[in-house]
Every structure is written in structure tokens, then in C-alpha cells.
Design a protein around this motif. Structure first.
Motif, PDB file in Angstrom:
ATOM      1  N   GLU A   1      -9.626 -12.805 -46.642  1.00 13.03           N
ATOM      2  CA  GLU A   1      -9.939 -13.870 -45.547  1.00 13.03           C
ATOM      3  C   GLU A   1      -9.499 -15.033 -46.102  1.00 13.03           C
ATOM      4  O   GLU A   1      -9.341 -16.294 -44.976  1.00 13.03           O
ATOM      5  CB  GLU A   1     -10.973 -13.109 -44.147  1.00 13.03           C
ATOM      6  CG  GLU A   1     -10.467 -14.466 -42.550  1.00 13.03           C
ATOM      7  CD  GLU A   1     -11.327 -15.213 -42.591  1.00 13.03           C
ATOM      8  OE1 GLU A   1     -11.414 -15.986 -41.737  1.00 13.03           O
ATOM      9  OE2 GLU A   1     -12.204 -15.630 -43.935  1.00 13.03           O
ATOM     10  N   ALA A   2     -10.949 -15.634 -46.861  1.00 13.16           N
ATOM     11  CA  ALA A   2     -10.954 -16.720 -47.118  1.00 13.16           C
ATOM     12  C   ALA A   2      -9.901 -17.652 -48.425  1.00 13.16           C
ATOM     13  O   ALA A   2      -8.972 -18.675 -47.989  1.00 13.16           O
ATOM     14  CB  ALA A   2     -12.623 -17.205 -48.464  1.00 13.16           C
ATOM     15  N   TRP A   3      -8.919 -16.440 -48.707  1.00 10.54           N
ATOM     16  CA  TRP A   3      -8.193 -16.472 -49.147  1.00 10.54           C
ATOM     17  C   TRP A   3      -6.995 -16.854 -48.401  1.00 10.54           C
ATOM     18  O   TRP A   3      -5.804 -18.335 -48.507  1.00 10.54           O
ATOM     19  CB  TRP A   3      -7.711 -15.933 -50.174  1.00 10.54           C
ATOM     20  CG  TRP A   3      -6.249 -15.705 -50.767  1.00 10.54           C
ATOM     21  CD1 TRP A   3      -5.353 -15.026 -50.782  1.00 10.54           C
ATOM     22  CD2 TRP A   3      -5.739 -16.389 -51.563  1.00 10.54           C
ATOM     23  NE1 TRP A   3      -4.276 -14.819 -50.835  1.00 10.54           N
ATOM     24  CE2 TRP A   3      -4.166 -15.628 -52.021  1.00 10.54           C
ATOM     25  CE3 TRP A   3      -6.002 -17.012 -52.576  1.00 10.54           C
ATOM     26  CZ2 TRP A   3      -2.773 -16.255 -52.853  1.00 10.54           C
ATOM     27  CZ3 TRP A   3      -4.695 -18.120 -53.158  1.00 10.54           C
ATOM     28  CH2 TRP A   3      -3.740 -17.303 -53.495  1.00 10.54           C
ATOM     29  N   GLU A   4      -6.518 -16.574 -47.620  1.00  5.58           N
ATOM     30  CA  GLU A   4      -5.293 -16.140 -46.579  1.00  5.58           C
ATOM     31  C   GLU A   4      -5.665 -17.448 -45.523  1.00  5.58           C
ATOM     32  O   GLU A   4      -4.538 -17.963 -45.623  1.00  5.58           O
ATOM     33  CB  GLU A   4      -5.755 -15.231 -45.286  1.00  5.58           C
ATOM     34  CG  GLU A   4      -4.466 -13.703 -46.347  1.00  5.58           C
ATOM     35  CD  GLU A   4      -5.179 -12.734 -45.641  1.00  5.58           C
ATOM     36  OE1 GLU A   4      -6.144 -12.822 -44.402  1.00  5.58           O
ATOM     37  OE2 GLU A   4      -4.664 -11.551 -45.461  1.00  5.58           O
TER      38      GLU A   4
ATOM     39  N   ALA B   1      -2.977 -20.501 -45.857  1.00  4.40           N
ATOM     40  CA  ALA B   1      -2.203 -21.301 -44.945  1.00  4.40           C
ATOM     41  C   ALA B   1      -2.334 -22.664 -44.878  1.00  4.40           C
ATOM     42  O   ALA B   1      -1.723 -23.394 -44.295  1.00  4.40           O
ATOM     43  CB  ALA B   1      -3.055 -21.128 -43.520  1.00  4.40           C
ATOM     44  N   GLN B   2      -3.972 -23.380 -45.152  1.00  9.31           N
ATOM     45  CA  GLN B   2      -3.900 -25.017 -45.119  1.00  9.31           C
ATOM     46  C   GLN B   2      -3.119 -25.562 -46.478  1.00  9.31           C
ATOM     47  O   GLN B   2      -2.570 -25.975 -45.649  1.00  9.31           O
ATOM     48  CB  GLN B   2      -4.649 -25.590 -45.726  1.00  9.31           C
ATOM     49  CG  GLN B   2      -6.818 -24.974 -44.380  1.00  9.31           C
ATOM     50  CD  GLN B   2      -7.399 -25.666 -44.855  1.00  9.31           C
ATOM     51  OE1 GLN B   2      -7.946 -26.813 -45.833  1.00  9.31           O
ATOM     52  NE2 GLN B   2      -8.856 -25.619 -44.275  1.00  9.31           N
TER      53      GLN B   2
ATOM     54  N   LEU C   1       1.162 -28.236 -46.186  1.00  7.78           N
ATOM     55  CA  LEU C   1       0.801 -29.534 -46.412  1.00  7.78           C
ATOM     56  C   LEU C   1       2.248 -29.623 -46.655  1.00  7.78           C
ATOM     57  O   LEU C   1       3.295 -29.102 -47.213  1.00  7.78           O
ATOM     58  CB  LEU C   1       0.282 -29.361 -48.165  1.00  7.78           C
ATOM     59  CG  LEU C   1      -1.251 -28.954 -48.227  1.00  7.78           C
ATOM     60  CD1 LEU C   1      -1.616 -29.367 -49.609  1.00  7.78           C
ATOM     61  CD2 LEU C   1      -1.565 -30.277 -47.763  1.00  7.78           C
ATOM     62  N   PRO C   2       2.888 -31.461 -46.614  1.00 11.49           N
ATOM     63  CA  PRO C   2       4.298 -31.962 -46.727  1.00 11.49           C
ATOM     64  C   PRO C   2       4.644 -31.293 -47.758  1.00 11.49           C
ATOM     65  O   PRO C   2       4.325 -30.922 -48.943  1.00 11.49           O
ATOM     66  CB  PRO C   2       4.120 -33.303 -45.856  1.00 11.49           C
ATOM     67  CG  PRO C   2       2.786 -33.446 -45.381  1.00 11.49           C
ATOM     68  CD  PRO C   2       1.898 -32.589 -46.202  1.00 11.49           C
TER      69      PRO C   2
END
Length: 208
Positions: free
Chosen positions: A41-44, A48-49, A53-54
Motif C-alpha cells: 500500500e505504501a508503494w502504491e 501515485a504521487q 508529477l508533470p
């Protein structure tokens, strides 16, 4: 840090350039966490962050070539390289060697020169497959490690636990790649988690 003329293995890698935008990032199509759903879950959440990113685009690739290469480190004739590094000390002072290190390096007696060459051929095939998979990507992104075993769990089965911890790192040196581990989103149980950027030899500045 630089070329060392006194080291027979030292070389001058061609350093890759630095990109300012438009990162194409390869990620494993399936990630291994050995049942640690908190790590997954931490990896996902980290992923996602990064995906937000642009200019970042993600491409999922098969990971078998990398994980197969990682297994060669402890389950192949490369243990003989560790045995060679110990020299006569291995035979003359076995009681002074950590039992786990001794257990791993003693496996070198199970391999001969033919095994070593066959393993090198296998690694060369895996490296070529990895190069093909990463064609068109600037770098690869993976979890830094798979899970958090307790000290007692490591002591009970150290070889297996360390192999699990190195699932996303043990192939890097064998495949002549560069890697940079950085903090990721914290796990929900309060333990830290990280992600690792991986690229070809000479990509240190790019990864940084």
C-alpha cells in the motif's frame, strides 16, 4: 568516486546527461512484497504521487529478467567470488566468520569453472533481455525493499530473509546498473518505506 589506476577493475564510465522534464519511467508489472500488504500500500501511494508529477509517464514491464538475475547472487557461482575475497582466512579462521556468511560462502564448493561460465552466459542473456525491456525508458522505479522482517525472523532464516530484502537490489551490480534509493511515503504502521531509481551504468547524475 573516480578512476583508480591502481585498481584493475576500475574504469571510466560514460556519464549520461541530465534530463529536466519528460521522464519515462518503467515499473514492474507485478510487485513482490511476500504478503506484506502494508508495504504494498505504501508503494502504491508513492507511485501515485510520482505518476502525478508533470511530464512523467509510466510503463509497466515484466520483472522476471531482473528477479532471475538477483537469484544468481546467492544461488549461483558468484558465491565463489565472496569465497575468493576471504582467501586463506576462510580455512584458517572459520570460527571468526559470521555463521551466515560462512554458510553462504561455503556453497562455493558446489560450483566449478564450467558452472561459472554457464552462469555468466545466463546473466548475459538476462542483461540483454533487460536492455530490451528498458528501451525507450529513462529509468526504472521499484520499491526499495519488499517487507520488514523482525530481527528474530532474520536470525531464524537469514539467507531466505536477506534474499527477500534484496529482491529489488541484488540484480543491480550484476547487471552493471546504477541505483539511488530515496524515501517514499511512510507505511501506515509508522515504519519507513522507500523507492529506488535504477538506470544503466553512468546514470548517476540522471537519477539524482
Amino acid at each position: 568516486a573516480g578512476y583508480d589506476a591502481e585498481d584493475g577493475y576500475s574504469r571510466r564510465p560514460a556519464m549520461l546527461g541530465v534530463k529536466r522534464r519528460g521522464y519515462r519511467i518503467a515499473i514492474p508489472d507485478v510487485c513482490e512484497f511476500y504478503g506484506d500488504t502494508v508495504a504494498q500500500e505504501a508503494w502504491e501511494r508513492s507511485l501515485a504521487q510520482i505518476a502525478a508529477l508533470p511530464g512523467v509517464t509510466l510503463a509497466r514491464i515484466p520483472f522476471a529478467a531482473f528477479s532471475d538475475a538477483a537469484q544468481l547472487l546467492y544461488q549461483g557461482p558468484w558465491v565463489a567470488e565472496r569465497r575468493a575475497a576471504l582467501g586463506d582466512f576462510f580455512l584458517e579462521n572459520p570460527q571468526a566468520i559470521d555463521p551466515v556468511v560462512h554458510q553462504i560462502t561455503a556453497q562455493s564448493d558446489n560450483y566449478d569453472a564450467v558452472d561459472a561460465f554457464n552462469a555468466q552466459y545466463r546473466l548475459a542473456d538476462l542483461r540483454r533481455e533487460a536492455e530490451d525491456l528498458l528501451e525507450g525508458s529513462d529509468l526504472m522505479l521499484v520499491p526499495t525493499t519488499t517487507t520488514f522482517p523482525t530481527i528474530a525472523e532474520v536470525q531464524a532464516d537469514p539467507v531466505v530473509r536477506n534474499s527477500q530484502l534484496g529482491y529489488y537490489t541484488n540484480f543491480v551490480n550484476l547487471m552493471d546498473m546504477a541505483a539511488l534509493a530515496i524515501p517514499g511515503v511512510w507505511r501506515r504502521d509508522g515504519l519507513p518505506a522507500g523507492v529506488t531509481l535504477i538506470g544503466p551504468a553512468g546514470s548517476d547524475h540522471l537519477l539524482a
